[in-house]
Write an enzyme that holds these catalytic residues in place. Structure first.
Site, PDB file in Angstrom:
ATOM      1  N   SER A 119       0.825  -1.206   0.000  1.00 55.07           N
ATOM      2  CA  SER A 119       0.000   0.000   0.000  1.00 55.07           C
ATOM      3  C   SER A 119       0.856   1.252   0.000  1.00 55.07           C
ATOM      4  CB  SER A 119      -0.851   0.054   1.273  1.00 55.07           C
ATOM      5  OG  SER A 119      -1.665  -1.073   1.393  1.00 55.07           O
ATOM      6  N   HIS A 140      -1.031  -2.925  -7.213  1.00 58.68           N
ATOM      7  CA  HIS A 140      -1.784  -2.599  -5.995  1.00 58.68           C
ATOM      8  C   HIS A 140      -3.281  -2.786  -6.223  1.00 58.68           C
ATOM      9  CE1 HIS A 140      -3.035   0.610  -2.835  1.00 58.68           C
ATOM     10  NE2 HIS A 140      -2.924  -0.587  -2.267  1.00 58.68           N
ATOM     11  N   GLU A 152      -3.562  -0.416  -9.297  1.00 59.25           N
ATOM     12  CA  GLU A 152      -2.521   0.566  -9.614  1.00 59.25           C
ATOM     13  C   GLU A 152      -1.254  -0.206  -9.997  1.00 59.25           C
ATOM     14  OE1 GLU A 152      -3.075   4.516  -6.891  1.00 59.25           O
ATOM     15  OE2 GLU A 152      -2.657   2.698  -5.776  1.00 59.25           O
ATOM     16  N   ASN A 190      -3.926   5.892  -2.154  1.00 55.28           N
ATOM     17  CA  ASN A 190      -3.640   6.017  -0.716  1.00 55.28           C
ATOM     18  C   ASN A 190      -3.062   7.379  -0.342  1.00 55.28           C
ATOM     19  OD1 ASN A 190      -4.686   3.588   0.025  1.00 55.28           O
ATOM     20  ND2 ASN A 190      -2.750   2.481  -0.057  1.00 55.28           N
TER      21      ASN A 190
HETATM   22  N1  CAA Z   1     -15.382 -10.185  -0.898  1.00 49.37           N
HETATM   23  C1  CAA Z   1     -16.081 -10.431  -2.019  1.00 49.37           C
HETATM   24  N2  CAA Z   1     -17.254  -9.848  -2.312  1.00 49.37           N
HETATM   25  C2  CAA Z   1     -17.759  -8.993  -1.411  1.00 49.37           C
HETATM   26  C3  CAA Z   1     -17.102  -8.684  -0.208  1.00 49.37           C
HETATM   27  C4  CAA Z   1     -15.862  -9.330   0.042  1.00 49.37           C
HETATM   28  N3  CAA Z   1     -15.160  -9.093   1.153  1.00 49.37           N
HETATM   29  N4  CAA Z   1     -17.845  -7.794   0.473  1.00 49.37           N
HETATM   30  C5  CAA Z   1     -18.930  -7.542  -0.270  1.00 49.37           C
HETATM   31  N5  CAA Z   1     -18.881  -8.256  -1.419  1.00 49.37           N
HETATM   32  C6  CAA Z   1     -19.862  -8.234  -2.503  1.00 49.37           C
HETATM   33  C7  CAA Z   1     -21.206  -8.753  -2.025  1.00 49.37           C
HETATM   34  O1  CAA Z   1     -21.276 -10.163  -2.154  1.00 49.37           O
HETATM   35  C8  CAA Z   1     -22.170  -8.044  -2.943  1.00 49.37           C
HETATM   36  O2  CAA Z   1     -22.242  -8.722  -4.190  1.00 49.37           O
HETATM   37  P1  CAA Z   1     -23.621  -8.687  -5.050  1.00 49.37           P
HETATM   38  O3  CAA Z   1     -23.840  -7.265  -5.455  1.00 49.37           O
HETATM   39  O4  CAA Z   1     -23.313  -9.582  -6.177  1.00 49.37           O
HETATM   40  O5  CAA Z   1     -24.679  -9.218  -4.128  1.00 49.37           O
HETATM   41  C9  CAA Z   1     -21.496  -6.699  -3.208  1.00 49.37           C
HETATM   42  O6  CAA Z   1     -20.093  -6.877  -2.899  1.00 49.37           O
HETATM   43  C10 CAA Z   1     -22.072  -5.615  -2.339  1.00 49.37           C
HETATM   44  O7  CAA Z   1     -21.983  -6.042  -0.987  1.00 49.37           O
HETATM   45  P2  CAA Z   1     -23.063  -5.786   0.149  1.00 49.37           P
HETATM   46  O8  CAA Z   1     -24.409  -5.649  -0.497  1.00 49.37           O
HETATM   47  O9  CAA Z   1     -22.899  -6.804   1.211  1.00 49.37           O
HETATM   48  O10 CAA Z   1     -22.629  -4.438   0.833  1.00 49.37           O
HETATM   49  P3  CAA Z   1     -22.291  -3.032   0.211  1.00 49.37           P
HETATM   50  O11 CAA Z   1     -23.220  -2.677  -0.904  1.00 49.37           O
HETATM   51  O12 CAA Z   1     -22.168  -2.139   1.379  1.00 49.37           O
HETATM   52  O13 CAA Z   1     -20.841  -3.207  -0.437  1.00 49.37           O
HETATM   53  C11 CAA Z   1     -18.523  -2.951  -0.276  1.00 49.37           C
HETATM   54  C12 CAA Z   1     -19.755  -3.641   0.294  1.00 49.37           C
HETATM   55  C13 CAA Z   1     -18.306  -3.373  -1.723  1.00 49.37           C
HETATM   56  C14 CAA Z   1     -17.351  -3.383   0.562  1.00 49.37           C
HETATM   57  C15 CAA Z   1     -18.770  -1.396  -0.201  1.00 49.37           C
HETATM   58  O14 CAA Z   1     -19.179  -1.034   1.090  1.00 49.37           O
HETATM   59  C16 CAA Z   1     -17.558  -0.582  -0.579  1.00 49.37           C
HETATM   60  O15 CAA Z   1     -17.263  -0.393  -1.761  1.00 49.37           O
HETATM   61  N6  CAA Z   1     -16.841  -0.078   0.452  1.00 49.37           N
HETATM   62  C17 CAA Z   1     -15.652   0.745   0.236  1.00 49.37           C
HETATM   63  C18 CAA Z   1     -14.484  -0.166  -0.029  1.00 49.37           C
HETATM   64  C19 CAA Z   1     -13.230   0.614  -0.265  1.00 49.37           C
HETATM   65  O16 CAA Z   1     -13.170   1.838  -0.175  1.00 49.37           O
HETATM   66  N7  CAA Z   1     -12.152  -0.123  -0.557  1.00 49.37           N
HETATM   67  C20 CAA Z   1     -10.831   0.454  -0.711  1.00 49.37           C
HETATM   68  C21 CAA Z   1     -10.095   0.315   0.592  1.00 49.37           C
HETATM   69  S1  CAA Z   1      -8.493   1.059   0.504  1.00 49.37           S
HETATM   70  C22 CAA Z   1      -7.546  -0.108  -0.233  1.00 49.37           C
HETATM   71  O17 CAA Z   1      -7.945  -1.187  -0.556  1.00 49.37           O
HETATM   72  C23 CAA Z   1      -6.119   0.276  -0.491  1.00 49.37           C
HETATM   73  C24 CAA Z   1      -5.130   0.068   0.595  1.00 49.37           C
HETATM   74  O18 CAA Z   1      -3.960  -0.076   0.264  1.00 49.37           O
HETATM   75  C25 CAA Z   1      -5.492   0.116   2.030  1.00 49.37           C
HETATM   76  P1  NAD Z   2      -3.424  -9.517   6.329  1.00 46.82           P
HETATM   77  O1  NAD Z   2      -2.857  -9.289   7.684  1.00 46.82           O
HETATM   78  O2  NAD Z   2      -4.883  -9.763   6.176  1.00 46.82           O
HETATM   79  O3  NAD Z   2      -2.687 -10.740   5.614  1.00 46.82           O
HETATM   80  C1  NAD Z   2      -1.290 -10.881   5.505  1.00 46.82           C
HETATM   81  C2  NAD Z   2      -1.025 -12.381   5.434  1.00 46.82           C
HETATM   82  O4  NAD Z   2       0.327 -12.590   5.039  1.00 46.82           O
HETATM   83  C3  NAD Z   2      -1.226 -13.085   6.782  1.00 46.82           C
HETATM   84  O5  NAD Z   2      -2.171 -14.109   6.612  1.00 46.82           O
HETATM   85  C4  NAD Z   2       0.160 -13.645   7.116  1.00 46.82           C
HETATM   86  O6  NAD Z   2       0.128 -14.906   7.741  1.00 46.82           O
HETATM   87  C5  NAD Z   2       0.785 -13.744   5.728  1.00 46.82           C
HETATM   88  N1  NAD Z   2       2.251 -13.739   5.711  1.00 46.82           N
HETATM   89  C6  NAD Z   2       3.086 -13.031   6.513  1.00 46.82           C
HETATM   90  N2  NAD Z   2       4.372 -13.313   6.170  1.00 46.82           N
HETATM   91  C7  NAD Z   2       4.329 -14.192   5.137  1.00 46.82           C
HETATM   92  C8  NAD Z   2       5.310 -14.859   4.352  1.00 46.82           C
HETATM   93  N3  NAD Z   2       6.606 -14.641   4.572  1.00 46.82           N
HETATM   94  N4  NAD Z   2       4.897 -15.702   3.365  1.00 46.82           N
HETATM   95  C9  NAD Z   2       3.577 -15.907   3.142  1.00 46.82           C
HETATM   96  N5  NAD Z   2       2.601 -15.321   3.874  1.00 46.82           N
HETATM   97  C10 NAD Z   2       2.977 -14.465   4.843  1.00 46.82           C
HETATM   98  O7  NAD Z   2      -2.963  -8.245   5.456  1.00 46.82           O
HETATM   99  P2  NAD Z   2      -3.641  -7.674   4.129  1.00 46.82           P
HETATM  100  O8  NAD Z   2      -4.644  -6.655   4.514  1.00 46.82           O
HETATM  101  O9  NAD Z   2      -3.984  -8.806   3.221  1.00 46.82           O
HETATM  102  O10 NAD Z   2      -2.401  -6.869   3.534  1.00 46.82           O
HETATM  103  C11 NAD Z   2      -1.393  -7.507   2.788  1.00 46.82           C
HETATM  104  C12 NAD Z   2      -0.668  -6.480   1.940  1.00 46.82           C
HETATM  105  O11 NAD Z   2      -1.607  -5.847   1.058  1.00 46.82           O
HETATM  106  C13 NAD Z   2      -0.005  -5.366   2.733  1.00 46.82           C
HETATM  107  O12 NAD Z   2       1.171  -4.977   2.057  1.00 46.82           O
HETATM  108  C14 NAD Z   2      -1.051  -4.252   2.684  1.00 46.82           C
HETATM  109  O13 NAD Z   2      -0.504  -2.972   2.871  1.00 46.82           O
HETATM  110  C15 NAD Z   2      -1.597  -4.444   1.272  1.00 46.82           C
HETATM  111  N6  NAD Z   2      -2.952  -3.932   1.037  1.00 46.82           N
HETATM  112  C16 NAD Z   2      -3.907  -4.034   2.019  1.00 46.82           C
HETATM  113  C17 NAD Z   2      -5.190  -3.572   1.763  1.00 46.82           C
HETATM  114  C18 NAD Z   2      -6.282  -3.662   2.784  1.00 46.82           C
HETATM  115  O14 NAD Z   2      -7.344  -3.032   2.602  1.00 46.82           O
HETATM  116  N7  NAD Z   2      -6.126  -4.415   3.861  1.00 46.82           N
HETATM  117  C19 NAD Z   2      -5.503  -3.025   0.494  1.00 46.82           C
HETATM  118  C20 NAD Z   2      -4.493  -2.974  -0.488  1.00 46.82           C
HETATM  119  C21 NAD Z   2      -3.218  -3.413  -0.188  1.00 46.82           C
END
Ligand code: CAA
Ligand code: NAD
Length: 284
Positions: A119, A140, A152, A190
């Protein structure tokens, strides 16, 4: 280059999703975890999601079975040796990532492309421990991977055009729209999203509003599918804490610094949905 076999490192939130979409797109896919119990949990999550899709009529039982037959779990690096592409999705920690890429570099053939789902970490710092910095990039994905349409592609200063082209083809094959960013902490999404999430914690910490009103505000006022505190639980409090520290280290701007409450929640094990408790409580 043609990708046939894909390796995924980590079967947590992101690794499980990446392995699922890869197998569903027709790639032979191997996902590696550190311990069998984590692998079992991740594989069960994939089966659960595919099972729900079959129940909803979104996927045929035959297609589900075909995807599962292309997907294998392992706890051994050796099973990744003949992959054409390896996507790493382990903990957001540079030392851990460099360690796995160094081990894989010794194991995989020259043509194998390495990609990190990081991330926020710097891609070239991982590429530098391998002998293939040109065949190394960020890829990503977004959470939940089967639903979010974006990926990404992060181009390090060493990444070749051929590697980017192959990753574009792979992204399209797994049904994602690719955008490209330079290797700068947080890339595009991000860089914008994380300060917003951290500010939501500060708004809560400083008593401006309640958890529910903060989330309701951004859902109803801005049309976001989730409020920021629910999204923090969804991403993982630990993962966000690591990301914030990495971004703060890079930019030295207070807006990237993790608020004290986030650190305390992490120390308490309130990691969000994955631990059953974060800003909200979740039943099993
Ligand atoms: N895995 C697979 N499918 C999933 C799921 C999951 N974890 N969660 C929900 N879904 C599916 C559901 O099955 C449903 O499918 P259908 O339309 O076919 O029925 C659909 O997604 C919608 O789900 P829900 O009706 O249960 O709930 P919702 O409408 O609130 O949607 C959500 C759930 C898609 C998660 C929505 O709330 C959402 O888009 N949230 C924002 C997510 C977001 O911002 N993600 C980015 C995070 S940042 C990141 O990823 C980067 C990083 O590096 C941290
Ligand atoms: P998580 O904690 O859910 O999962 C990480 C997994 O990696 C764990 O199950 C752990 O046992 C496993 N692991 C640790 N060391 C390992 C190794 N040496 N070999 C194999 N498996 C190993 O974390 P996550 O949320 O899946 O995040 C994973 C990566 O993806 C991070 O770099 C995170 O920044 C990135 N990411 C996270 C998100 C998010 O929304 N959580 C979104 C995009 C990117």
């Amino acid at each position: 280059m043609q990708i046939k076999k894909v390796g995924v490192l980590g079967c947590g939130l992101m690794g499980a999703g990446i392995a699922q979409v890869s197998a569903q797109a027709g790639f032979t896919t191997v996902v590696k975890e550190v311990e069998q119990q984590f692998l079992d949990k991740g594989m069960a999550r994939i089966e659960g999601i595919l099972g729900k899709d079959v129940a909803k009529g979104k996927l045929s039982a035959d297609d589900r079975d075909a995807a599962m037959s292309r997907l294998r779990g392992t706890t051994s690096f050796a099973d990744l040796a003949d992959c054409d592409l390896i996507i790493e999705a382990i903990v957001e920690n540079m030392d851990a990532k460099r360690e796995v890429f160094s081990a894989l570099d010794a194991l995989c053939p020259e043509h194998t492309i390495f990609a990190s789902n990081t991330s926020s970490l710097t891609i070239v710092e991982m590429a530098a421990v391998t002998k293939r910095p040109d065949r190394f990039a960020g890829l990503h994905f977004f959470n939940p991977v089967p639903v979010m349409k974006l990926v990404e592609i992060v181009r390090a200063i060493t990444t070749s055009d051929a590697t980017v082209a192959t990753l574009r083809e792979f992204s399209a094959a797994v049904g994602k729209t690719a955008i490209e960013a330079r290797d700068t902490t947080g890339f595009i999404v991000n860089r914008l999203l994380v300060p917003y999430l951290l500010d939501a914690v500060r708004v809560l910490e400083s008593g401006v509003a309640t958890r529910d009103d903060i989330d309701e505000g951004m859902k109803l006022g801005c049309g976001h599918p989730m409020g920021p505190l629910a999204l923090l639980d969804f991403v993982g409090i630990d993962t966000t804490y690591f990301i914030a520290n990495i971004m703060f280290d890079e930019f030295r701007e207070p807006r990237f610094a993790p608020p004290p409450l986030l650190r305390r929640m992490m120390l308490a094990g309130h990691l969000g949905r994955k631990s059953g408790r974060g800003f909200y409580e979740y039943s099993a």
